[in-house]
Write an enzyme that holds these catalytic residues in place. Sequence first.
Site, PDB file in Angstrom:
ATOM      1  N   GLY B 132     -98.913 -11.100 -49.887  1.00 12.01           N
ATOM      2  CA  GLY B 132     -98.595 -11.462 -51.264  1.00 12.01           C
ATOM      3  C   GLY B 132     -99.240 -12.768 -51.674  1.00 12.01           C
ATOM      4  N   TYR B 133    -100.510 -12.693 -51.997  1.00 14.21           N
ATOM      5  CA  TYR B 133    -101.229 -13.877 -52.465  1.00 14.21           C
ATOM      6  C   TYR B 133    -101.473 -13.787 -53.981  1.00 14.21           C
ATOM      7  CZ  TYR B 133    -102.657 -15.578 -47.771  1.00 14.21           C
ATOM      8  OH  TYR B 133    -102.706 -16.077 -46.503  1.00 14.21           O
ATOM      9  N   THR B 166    -101.504  -4.622 -51.446  1.00 14.41           N
ATOM     10  CA  THR B 166    -101.827  -3.401 -50.720  1.00 14.41           C
ATOM     11  C   THR B 166    -100.656  -2.997 -49.836  1.00 14.41           C
ATOM     12  OG1 THR B 166    -104.170  -3.954 -50.713  1.00 14.41           O
ATOM     13  CG2 THR B 166    -103.447  -2.355 -49.063  1.00 14.41           C
ATOM     14  N   GLU B 250    -110.037 -14.611 -38.548  1.00 12.20           N
ATOM     15  CA  GLU B 250    -110.390 -13.292 -38.020  1.00 12.20           C
ATOM     16  C   GLU B 250    -111.716 -12.810 -38.583  1.00 12.20           C
ATOM     17  OE1 GLU B 250    -110.879 -10.428 -35.925  1.00 12.20           O
ATOM     18  OE2 GLU B 250    -108.958 -11.381 -35.487  1.00 12.20           O
ATOM     19  N   ASN B 386    -117.264 -11.006 -54.137  1.00 11.19           N
ATOM     20  CA  ASN B 386    -118.584 -11.359 -53.617  1.00 11.19           C
ATOM     21  C   ASN B 386    -119.241 -12.495 -54.410  1.00 11.19           C
ATOM     22  OD1 ASN B 386    -117.962  -9.437 -51.784  1.00 11.19           O
ATOM     23  ND2 ASN B 386    -119.811  -8.187 -52.087  1.00 11.19           N
ATOM     24  N   GLU B 387    -118.796 -12.714 -55.637  1.00 10.45           N
ATOM     25  CA  GLU B 387    -119.266 -13.903 -56.361  1.00 10.45           C
ATOM     26  C   GLU B 387    -118.666 -15.159 -55.716  1.00 10.45           C
ATOM     27  OE1 GLU B 387    -118.146 -11.189 -58.037  1.00 10.45           O
ATOM     28  OE2 GLU B 387    -120.069 -10.533 -58.885  1.00 10.45           O
TER      29      GLU B 387
END
Lengths: 385, 400
Positions: B132-133, B166, B250, B386-387
């Site tokens: 939960g970010y 997710t 990771e 990706n930006e």
Amino acid sequence: MNFDFTEEQTLLDNMVTSFVRDNYDWETRCSIVKTEEGWKHENWSQFAELGLLGVPFSEEHGGLGGSPTDLMIVMEQFGKGLVVEPYLPSVILAGGLITNLGSKEQTNEIVPKIISGDRRYVFAYAEHQSRFDLFDVKTSAVKDGDNYVVNGFKSVVFGAGAATHVIIAARTSGDQRSKKGITLFIAETGSQGITLQNYPTIDEYRASEVIIENLILSKDSILGDIDEAYDAIEEEIDKSTIAACAEALGILEVLKDTTTDYCKNRKQFGQPISKNQVIQFRLVDMMMEYEQAKSILYMAITSDLSDPIERRKAVSALKSRMGQAIKFVGENAIQLHGGMGMTEEYMVSHYFKRATMIGVLFGNVDYHMKRFIDLTQSNIEKLEN
Amino acid sequence: MDTAFSKEDLAFQKEVRDFIHNNYPQSLRDSINAKRKNGEDLSREDFTDWHKILGKHNGWSAPSWPKKYGGAEFTPTQKYIFEQECAKAECQYVMPFGVNMVGPVIYTFGNDEQKEKHLPGILSGETFWCQGYSEPGSGSDLASLKTSAVKEGDHYIVNGQKTWTTAANHADWIFCLVRTNPDAPKPQQGISFLLIDMKTPGVTVRPIYLMDGSNEVNETWFDNVKVPEENLIGEENMGWTYAKFLLAHERSGIAGVARSKKAIERIKQIAKSEMSYGEPLIQDPAFQRKIAEAELELKSLEYTELRTLAKDSAGKGPGPESSLLKIKGTDIQQRVTELAMEAVGYYSNPHLGSTLSNEFVGPDYAANLAGSYFNFRKASIYGGSNEIQRGIISKMVLGL
Ligand SMILES: Cc1cc2nc3c(=O)[nH]c(=O)nc-3n(C[C@H](O)[C@H](O)[C@H](O)COP(=O)(O)OP(=O)(O)OC[C@H]3O[C@@H](n4cnc5c(N)ncnc54)[C@H](O)[C@@H]3O)c2cc1C
């Protein structure tokens, strides 16, 4: 040099624009695609009332005698609204074949009924192995006395579930991949011998697998000359390809504009994300792709479509280039919306999906690039055999 | 320079291969295949069955964890081999949220009770975690997050909304970044790392449907949720530091090389069955070239990843190079989903599994390939877009 619409075309443009505005707001559209049939009969009746079903047909039959530019105008606006009624597969593609190949009796009988909205025809051409080769036809029609017995399987026939009639491309002679020997047959979709497996497509349109088993048709159901349908098929698919690209252009305009607005409004790091140069340049690139796509569409529309070589070149140039624009504008529209772009709830993903599937329709980038190369960089006679 | 596997590595490879062969449940393979074909979401069991089996075998569910916490403590080469073998056999992946994300944070910054309470369930796959970010207003700019945690006695009272969570619909626990000090001089300094039991009153999960119709992400709402203070990791207001550690921790698997390799193999299989210009598609030079380009990009990435891993194992610590792995890895994942969709031509159209279709159409291998292309547009958005990753490289690597 003039790229302006005529007065009539401006009227047509305004009419379709207001139809989409008044009848196709986002919620309405979402409710239509969730229905069993996936399209709305009242909309079809309205198309009839507005004269839209008659755009490509001759005035003699009650149509508007419209040009490819007129069809472009309709399809571009349909693209902007993601209109799901099967106008392209039935009015433009099947209608085009009937006009192109129909006898006087056939056109007299059929065309007015298409224009009035009483009948919808679709064209079943693709088979699994054919990919985008229109001449690769396994479905066979074998003469039996005065009749023909048709057997075969047609893949992903758009709009078939909504159709009253289906035009079937079948082989009456020659090898599976020979251009000669293809004949078109018209059958009612409810005929014994035809089974439709209807399903929604990933972009919320409808298509069907058409399974043909011992379908018996009289020779009156033949459209055009026996064995000689190929040239007309290619021509009408080419014209429909232009129409599909017009739809795509309308979609790209929405994607580009929606994304630009979103980036102006979405704030991260204390400022609109559009303040980042990388976002600005990406939006500029999307805008340039859109303009280039529009230009090549206008190139195709204004080329000499009555000359088969010119037509093929123009259409393949258009479709391959449009496919690239769809990918660039579509993927970046999602990317710049971040998580929001991924959702079903937000409309941008629906535009992206439809545009992507138009990229496949009538041949993808590779197919049309190869066709363009074959037409422009190698011996043209090779193609004509 | 040497990239050959040692004798021990080869023996390990065989051990992994045999273990998968003997233990990966056919029922799981069937269940996942059937759902892919019908366009259905995976169930909690689909996500955890394999995890649970690995969890019972020498800590293989947690390849990077130290042995003392029950992990496998694989060497970088072993990790690489393990991933290759799992991907080759098309094993369901182990969800990253417990094992790769919150686990290492707990054993690095948590206290003994927290380790004892949470690590075994993460390892065994009994406890399902989610992250939960992100919030509606805080995606790329995560530090601006607003979900608040206010201390009241021995509890925090949590209020706010997380989004894009997710698997929150399956999860037992969520690890959250929450704001504990709204007045900190910098937003990063007022954030804490809190573990929340999803069954606590006041936690509500609502599905979000993605454009392929799947429900993998959710909204997670907190309405006066009472969280015991012992669920705070480390110190109050130090959450940002732990989150950054987690991001940098990771590395392996981030690029998804092994899975992309397998995906390319599958595309080649499809291209043997599909016809193009009257020949198998695999013989079409334009398509051949696209496959080769993807393969070569992937080969490069494989060695970039190995170089990064080797550097990491030498104790130099993982660096911002991981952003490169994320960008290139997701580029290729997206490319292969696109090529697979392209391979099947018109059969990318049918939307199977939608409530409106009941019969399967088209070749089996074509099922949901367009859906998968659309779904994987997420890969360049999540996990730091990706930006944002390019921003990190330009700042941290190039010093711009
Ligand atoms: C399928 C999926 C699963 C997810 N799972 C989780 C999860 O489990 N837990 C969780 O907490 N989050 C999850 N996320 C959220 C994900 O981390 C965010 O979507 C991501 O951080 C981007 O935030 P945003 O969606 O708000 O986009 P925004 O931050 O609004 O970004 C929109 C666009 O602007 C660009 N942009 C933003 N700022 C800049 C800048 N400074 N410079 C250049 N470009 C910029 C972005 O790259 C993007 O293209 C998930 C997202 C998806 C799509």
